[in-house]
Design a protein around this motif. Sequence first.
Motif, short mmCIF file in Angstrom:
data_model
loop_
_atom_site.label_atom_id
_atom_site.label_comp_id
_atom_site.label_asym_id
_atom_site.label_seq_id
_atom_site.Cartn_x
_atom_site.Cartn_y
_atom_site.Cartn_z
N LYS A 253 3.61 5.76 -5.83
CA LYS A 253 3.41 5.81 -7.27
C LYS A 253 2.30 6.79 -7.64
N LYS A 254 1.25 6.84 -6.82
CA LYS A 254 0.15 7.78 -7.07
C LYS A 254 0.64 9.22 -6.96
N GLU A 255 1.66 9.43 -6.11
CA GLU A 255 2.23 10.77 -5.95
C GLU A 255 3.30 11.05 -7.00
N ASN A 256 3.45 10.11 -7.96
CA ASN A 256 4.46 10.22 -9.03
C ASN A 256 5.89 10.20 -8.50
N GLN B 285 2.28 1.75 -3.48
CA GLN B 285 1.25 2.26 -4.40
C GLN B 285 0.97 3.74 -4.15
N ASN B 286 1.00 4.16 -2.89
CA ASN B 286 0.79 5.57 -2.57
C ASN B 286 1.90 6.44 -3.15
N THR C 219 0.84 -1.20 0.00
CA THR C 219 0.00 0.00 0.00
C THR C 219 0.87 1.25 0.00
#
Length: 399
Positions: free
Chosen positions: A118-121, A115-116, A112
């Motif tokens: 990656k969501k923040e680039n 993934q967080n 998790t």
Amino acid sequence: MSETIKVLCYKSKTLSNGEHPLMVCVCKDGKRKYQSLGISIKAEQWDFKSNLPKTKCPNRDRIILLINERINEIQKAALDKRIAGKNFTATTLIESTTNNTTNKTVGEYYMTYIQNLKKENRIRYAGMFEVSYSSFIKFNKHLDIPFSDIDATWLKRYELWMKEQNLSVSTISTRIRHLRAVFNLAIAEHVIKNDCYPFHSYKVSKLNKQTAKRAISKKEVLKIMQYQGETPMECLAIDVFVFSYLNAGINFIDIAKLKRSNIVESQLIYNREKTKKLINVPLQQKAMEIIAKYENDKSPYLFPILTPFHKTEIQIANRLHKVLAKINKHLKEIGKKLKLPIPLTTYVARHSYATVLKRAGVSTSIISESLGHSSEKITQVYLDSFDNSQINDAMKNLL
């Protein structure tokens, strides 16, 4: 009808490591509800008559403690509902004592976290966490374990295992700090309690003290500046190293992303990629010459590392990884030719910047000697708190 609550070794399910999960079983009104306790065990370590781990089972006392705590928690919830006159089933009883996030395993929470990122680039940072995750899997076979399974003893075993792989202390420190970041997030989100935190007793800082020297002297830096590169990539490697040294140890990623807009009245002004802190340092003549050398009207970047072709975060991250590997390869070869005492990398420039200023008598309030601290934010806070004239005077000691 009263309920029965017990913990069973669930032989119907076998995990990849050959162990079976321990399941809480609540039976009421002829219906059963199972829930994972977050622990797995080998069948030969479990007494199926008493429903307890056998005497020779590793961590037997801790497992029994967790079993009793969970059973007592459910029993208390049942008693509270009876006193309040509320009806309940086996399912609602377990659900009433369960926070959906608290049963996440370390592995689930670790993924998790990735993934967080990656969501923040923050693709490159996520990639570093993925490397650490793979290392933990290789060591422990799996991370399908509760946070309480990772204690100071577990961390020490991992540290020793890593050393047996002949990995550097800095690599070990980085990977353990990644795990600590996951723990910190879990505590911040109330997924685990503070008493599950193993880093109170296991100090990652002790690893940093063991880290090999990463700085070279001013005389050795000048030898690098005078070295004549034989290929374009070798010249770029030297220029990136020198530019970092002359500009407060700016790291490779920040160098690669510099644009013309980052130069304002002979000052280099940019936000650090890692900490987002605003950095403002004077551009010395040598640094200006390096910038002029790579001037290209077709690219907004100061250095020929990124191009307009690199648009997405993944493209940028892949390009940076590829170029940094080449630059460090050339720097190490140059270091050998110059007979430098340590392997030369872009990060050596950062440490050398701080060390040279320190040895010149510059106040530690202006520049920290150890830019390799567990938290580099402290160094940036000090830099930010002084005006440009103080930093300008300090940096005259670099050449």
